[in-house]
Design a protein around this motif. Structure first.
Motif, PDB file in Angstrom:
ATOM      1  N   ASP A  91      -1.571 -10.028   8.077  1.00  0.00           N
ATOM      2  CA  ASP A  91      -2.079 -11.391   8.250  1.00  0.00           C
ATOM      3  C   ASP A  91      -2.883 -11.548   9.541  1.00  0.00           C
ATOM      4  O   ASP A  91      -3.882 -12.282   9.582  1.00  0.00           O
ATOM      5  CB  ASP A  91      -0.911 -12.393   8.253  1.00  0.00           C
ATOM      6  N   LYS A  92      -2.472 -10.855  10.596  1.00  0.00           N
ATOM      7  CA  LYS A  92      -3.164 -10.993  11.879  1.00  0.00           C
ATOM      8  C   LYS A  92      -4.531 -10.310  11.845  1.00  0.00           C
ATOM      9  O   LYS A  92      -5.520 -10.833  12.358  1.00  0.00           O
ATOM     10  CB  LYS A  92      -2.311 -10.405  13.003  1.00  0.00           C
ATOM     11  N   LEU A  93      -4.575  -9.119  11.252  1.00  0.00           N
ATOM     12  CA  LEU A  93      -5.843  -8.390  11.175  1.00  0.00           C
ATOM     13  C   LEU A  93      -6.751  -8.929  10.086  1.00  0.00           C
ATOM     14  O   LEU A  93      -7.969  -8.705  10.110  1.00  0.00           O
ATOM     15  CB  LEU A  93      -5.583  -6.901  10.937  1.00  0.00           C
ATOM     16  N   GLY A  94      -6.176  -9.598   9.103  1.00  0.00           N
ATOM     17  CA  GLY A  94      -6.963 -10.143   8.007  1.00  0.00           C
ATOM     18  C   GLY A  94      -7.497  -9.081   7.060  1.00  0.00           C
ATOM     19  O   GLY A  94      -8.574  -9.242   6.472  1.00  0.00           O
ATOM     20  N   LYS A  95      -6.752  -7.989   6.897  1.00  0.00           N
ATOM     21  CA  LYS A  95      -7.171  -6.937   5.981  1.00  0.00           C
ATOM     22  C   LYS A  95      -5.962  -6.132   5.529  1.00  0.00           C
ATOM     23  O   LYS A  95      -4.860  -6.251   6.089  1.00  0.00           O
ATOM     24  CB  LYS A  95      -8.192  -6.032   6.642  1.00  0.00           C
ATOM     25  N   ALA A  96      -6.180  -5.296   4.524  1.00  0.00           N
ATOM     26  CA  ALA A  96      -5.128  -4.405   4.061  1.00  0.00           C
ATOM     27  C   ALA A  96      -5.016  -3.214   5.003  1.00  0.00           C
ATOM     28  O   ALA A  96      -6.015  -2.740   5.542  1.00  0.00           O
ATOM     29  CB  ALA A  96      -5.429  -3.926   2.643  1.00  0.00           C
ATOM     30  N   THR A  97      -3.797  -2.740   5.209  1.00  0.00           N
ATOM     31  CA  THR A  97      -3.588  -1.627   6.140  1.00  0.00           C
ATOM     32  C   THR A  97      -3.004  -0.388   5.466  1.00  0.00           C
ATOM     33  O   THR A  97      -2.855   0.642   6.111  1.00  0.00           O
ATOM     34  CB  THR A  97      -2.647  -2.055   7.281  1.00  0.00           C
ATOM     35  N   GLY A  98      -2.658  -0.488   4.179  1.00  0.00           N
ATOM     36  CA  GLY A  98      -2.104   0.673   3.499  1.00  0.00           C
ATOM     37  C   GLY A  98      -1.434   0.293   2.193  1.00  0.00           C
ATOM     38  O   GLY A  98      -1.652  -0.802   1.658  1.00  0.00           O
ATOM     39  N   VAL A  99      -0.616   1.208   1.697  1.00  0.00           N
ATOM     40  CA  VAL A  99       0.119   0.964   0.453  1.00  0.00           C
ATOM     41  C   VAL A  99       1.580   1.341   0.619  1.00  0.00           C
ATOM     42  O   VAL A  99       1.923   2.246   1.395  1.00  0.00           O
ATOM     43  CB  VAL A  99      -0.484   1.752  -0.736  1.00  0.00           C
ATOM     44  N   LYS A 100       2.409   0.643  -0.123  1.00  0.00           N
ATOM     45  CA  LYS A 100       3.833   0.957  -0.171  1.00  0.00           C
ATOM     46  C   LYS A 100       4.103   1.730  -1.459  1.00  0.00           C
ATOM     47  O   LYS A 100       3.701   1.305  -2.541  1.00  0.00           O
ATOM     48  CB  LYS A 100       4.671  -0.319  -0.135  1.00  0.00           C
ATOM     49  N   VAL A 101       4.778   2.878  -1.330  1.00  0.00           N
ATOM     50  CA  VAL A 101       5.024   3.773  -2.458  1.00  0.00           C
ATOM     51  C   VAL A 101       6.519   4.021  -2.604  1.00  0.00           C
ATOM     52  O   VAL A 101       7.237   4.140  -1.605  1.00  0.00           O
ATOM     53  CB  VAL A 101       4.280   5.115  -2.243  1.00  0.00           C
ATOM     54  N   ILE A 102       6.979   4.103  -3.848  1.00  0.00           N
ATOM     55  CA  ILE A 102       8.373   4.434  -4.131  1.00  0.00           C
ATOM     56  C   ILE A 102       8.428   5.821  -4.759  1.00  0.00           C
ATOM     57  O   ILE A 102       7.751   6.090  -5.752  1.00  0.00           O
ATOM     58  CB  ILE A 102       9.000   3.403  -5.093  1.00  0.00           C
ATOM     59  N   ASP A 103       9.217   6.714  -4.185  1.00  0.00           N
ATOM     60  CA  ASP A 103       9.399   8.033  -4.763  1.00  0.00           C
ATOM     61  C   ASP A 103      10.189   7.890  -6.060  1.00  0.00           C
ATOM     62  O   ASP A 103      11.278   7.303  -6.076  1.00  0.00           O
ATOM     63  CB  ASP A 103      10.146   8.938  -3.778  1.00  0.00           C
ATOM     64  N   THR A 104       9.663   8.427  -7.155  1.00  0.00           N
ATOM     65  CA  THR A 104      10.301   8.215  -8.454  1.00  0.00           C
ATOM     66  C   THR A 104      11.638   8.937  -8.581  1.00  0.00           C
ATOM     67  O   THR A 104      12.472   8.553  -9.410  1.00  0.00           O
ATOM     68  CB  THR A 104       9.374   8.677  -9.590  1.00  0.00           C
ATOM     69  N   ASN A 105      11.849   9.985  -7.783  1.00  0.00           N
ATOM     70  CA  ASN A 105      13.103  10.740  -7.870  1.00  0.00           C
ATOM     71  C   ASN A 105      14.164  10.211  -6.917  1.00  0.00           C
ATOM     72  O   ASN A 105      15.319  10.002  -7.307  1.00  0.00           O
ATOM     73  CB  ASN A 105      12.841  12.225  -7.586  1.00  0.00           C
ATOM     74  N   THR A 106      13.778   9.993  -5.665  1.00  0.00           N
ATOM     75  CA  THR A 106      14.761   9.580  -4.648  1.00  0.00           C
ATOM     76  C   THR A 106      14.799   8.072  -4.435  1.00  0.00           C
ATOM     77  O   THR A 106      15.727   7.558  -3.818  1.00  0.00           O
ATOM     78  CB  THR A 106      14.434  10.244  -3.307  1.00  0.00           C
ATOM     79  N   LYS A 107      13.777   7.378  -4.906  1.00  0.00           N
ATOM     80  CA  LYS A 107      13.593   5.933  -4.706  1.00  0.00           C
ATOM     81  C   LYS A 107      13.383   5.578  -3.234  1.00  0.00           C
ATOM     82  O   LYS A 107      13.520   4.418  -2.837  1.00  0.00           O
ATOM     83  CB  LYS A 107      14.763   5.140  -5.298  1.00  0.00           C
ATOM     84  N   GLU A 108      13.010   6.575  -2.444  1.00  0.00           N
ATOM     85  CA  GLU A 108      12.659   6.321  -1.052  1.00  0.00           C
ATOM     86  C   GLU A 108      11.370   5.505  -0.983  1.00  0.00           C
ATOM     87  O   GLU A 108      10.434   5.750  -1.743  1.00  0.00           O
ATOM     88  CB  GLU A 108      12.466   7.648  -0.320  1.00  0.00           C
ATOM     89  N   VAL A 109      11.320   4.550  -0.077  1.00  0.00           N
ATOM     90  CA  VAL A 109      10.126   3.737   0.115  1.00  0.00           C
ATOM     91  C   VAL A 109       9.304   4.331   1.261  1.00  0.00           C
ATOM     92  O   VAL A 109       9.822   4.539   2.361  1.00  0.00           O
ATOM     93  CB  VAL A 109      10.485   2.271   0.426  1.00  0.00           C
ATOM     94  N   ILE A 110       8.035   4.621   0.968  1.00  0.00           N
ATOM     95  CA  ILE A 110       7.152   5.239   1.953  1.00  0.00           C
ATOM     96  C   ILE A 110       5.910   4.373   2.106  1.00  0.00           C
ATOM     97  O   ILE A 110       5.390   3.840   1.116  1.00  0.00           O
ATOM     98  CB  ILE A 110       6.733   6.658   1.508  1.00  0.00           C
ATOM     99  N   GLU A 111       5.430   4.213   3.320  1.00  0.00           N
ATOM    100  CA  GLU A 111       4.202   3.457   3.568  1.00  0.00           C
ATOM    101  C   GLU A 111       3.112   4.403   4.062  1.00  0.00           C
ATOM    102  O   GLU A 111       3.332   5.197   4.967  1.00  0.00           O
ATOM    103  CB  GLU A 111       4.445   2.346   4.583  1.00  0.00           C
ATOM    104  N   TYR A 112       1.951   4.313   3.425  1.00  0.00           N
ATOM    105  CA  TYR A 112       0.794   5.102   3.826  1.00  0.00           C
ATOM    106  C   TYR A 112      -0.271   4.174   4.398  1.00  0.00           C
ATOM    107  O   TYR A 112      -0.583   3.134   3.799  1.00  0.00           O
ATOM    108  CB  TYR A 112       0.222   5.870   2.637  1.00  0.00           C
ATOM    109  N   LYS A 113      -0.824   4.552   5.521  1.00  0.00           N
ATOM    110  CA  LYS A 113      -1.858   3.744   6.165  1.00  0.00           C
ATOM    111  C   LYS A 113      -3.246   4.188   5.707  1.00  0.00           C
ATOM    112  O   LYS A 113      -3.471   5.362   5.412  1.00  0.00           O
ATOM    113  CB  LYS A 113      -1.759   3.866   7.698  1.00  0.00           C
ATOM    114  N   ALA A 114      -4.167   3.241   5.650  1.00  0.00           N
ATOM    115  CA  ALA A 114      -5.527   3.570   5.217  1.00  0.00           C
ATOM    116  C   ALA A 114      -6.514   2.525   5.701  1.00  0.00           C
ATOM    117  O   ALA A 114      -6.179   1.343   5.822  1.00  0.00           O
ATOM    118  CB  ALA A 114      -5.591   3.670   3.693  1.00  0.00           C
TER     119      ALA A 114
END
Length: 382
Positions: free
Chosen positions: A91-114
């Protein structure tokens, strides 16, 4: 073309000056150029295993062409076993900063920046991810101030077909499993509105030797197996690939109380045919049966399977392009109007379906948008 296809094509041209039945051109290599050889690809082997992924690379796919090509740059990372949960918006930058991904096997939540994000999850999944990308700024989905995300979903109509037989030609056969059919390009409503429905349709056509009816009893033994190798007469078919008109009532939305095994809300699809589709089906059946009759076919039968939308292919819409942010989600470069570093270049961006197979168009839109994004990054605009 095989011999029966040649005859039917010639007869249609003789009887209809605006209709041309030609051999289809799919994304196959008939003669590889050096760039294809460098990718490890070879010419089409007429095996018709395209849908399984061609091990020769004769049929274009990301597996045979673009992913190996991208890997050579050293800048590619592939993250399999992943479900994209959402695009992260700052919200502060006013743009997208990445994606949130769920590992299909472990269900770990990972965030990738872009810096820049391209949405190409296929039309309905792209809608799902963007609708699920909520924030204080975008409580109804990323860039969805106008509430149109998920609306105007469209598809192509495959409900109708015509079958027939062709006498003779029993001394003729054909080589290989041709992966492409014949195509009769749309001939309806091209220069003016001439029918009681909007849009048009592509007609696919094929002819083949059917298996000879077996009279051997019991169905075992050498005689039976030998009989299986003898083909029967010629069978002919035509089927519809029809345009559907996007409507605001045809939409997808997130379930409020049901989720999948990774915690993603289920996507509710509310899509139906309308009177326009029904009139197009009847016109296709009438015209196709008439063409086959004039071509000399026999035992002509019309078929209408009444199957529900979504049982075929080419879903489109939901994140439509347009000049006005009030009536669209994306600009002319496939950028979200309200979040410039997110691009949508799969079928979700489409505002109409046409009647042609659209996948190569999506590739062209993606290449165009990627080139634009690279230039914008170099200018410091992204």
């Amino acid at each position: 073309m095989n011999c029966v296809q040649e005859v039917i094509s010639k007869k249609i041209s003789e009887n209809y000056k605006d209709r041309h039945l030609v051999h289809a051109r799919w994304a196959h290599l008939t003669k590889p150029n050096q760039i294809h050889l460098d990718q490890g690809r070879a010419k089409c082997q007429a095996r018709n295993m395209c849908m399984r992924g061609c091990p020769f690379g004769g049929y274009f796919s990301s597996v045979s062409s673009t992913i190996p090509w991208a890997k050579r740059t050293g800048n590619l990372t592939i993250r399999p076993f992943s479900v994209v949960h959402s695009v992260i918006y700052d919200d502060k930058l006013g743009k997208a900063t990445g994606v949130k991904v769920i590992d299909t096997n472990t269900k770990e939540v990972i965030e990738y920046k872009a810096k820049v994000i391209f949405m190409n999850a296929s039309a309905l999944n792209t809608n799902l991810i963007l609708l699920n990308s909520t924030s204080a700024r975008f409580p109804n989905g990323l860039g969805n101030d106008n509430g149109l995300m998920g609306k105007y979903v469209a598809f192509q109509n495959y409900r109708a077909s015509v079958t027939a037989t062709m006498d003779g030609f029993l001394d003729k056969y054909y080589f290989g499993r041709n992966p492409t059919e014949l195509i009769l390009a749309n001939y309806r409503n091209l220069r003016q509105q001439e029918t009681d429905y909007k849009g048009g349709f592509t007609t696919f056509m094929g002819a083949y030797r059917a298996q000879r009816p077996q009279e051997t009893t019991p169905a075992v033994g050498g005689d039976y197996k030998d009989a299986l190798t003898e083909p029967g007469g010629w069978q002919v078919y035509m089927y519809l690939q029809g345009e559907t008109v996007p409507k605001i009532t045809n939409h997808v939305r997130l379930s409020k109380d049901q989720k999948d095994q990774w915690g993603m809300p289920l996507l509710i699809t509310a899509v139906e045919y309308d009177d326009n589709d029904e009139r197009m089906i009847q016109d296709f059946l009438t015209q196709s049966a008439e063409m086959l009759e004039k071509a000399g076919c026999k035992n002509i039968e019309k078929h209408e399977n009444k199957q529900a939308p979504g049982l075929d292919i080419h879903e489109m819409g939901g994140v439509r392009m347009g000049k006005d942010p009030k009536t669209s989600l994306l600009n002319e470069w496939n950028q979200l109007h309200l979040c410039k570093n997110v691009f949508v270049t799969d079928g979700a961006c489409m505002t109409s379906t046409g009647n042609q197979s659209p996948s190569i168009l999506y590739m062209a839109l993606t290449a165009r948008a990627a080139t634009y994004a690279v230039n914008e990054i170099k200018k410091g605009n992204l």
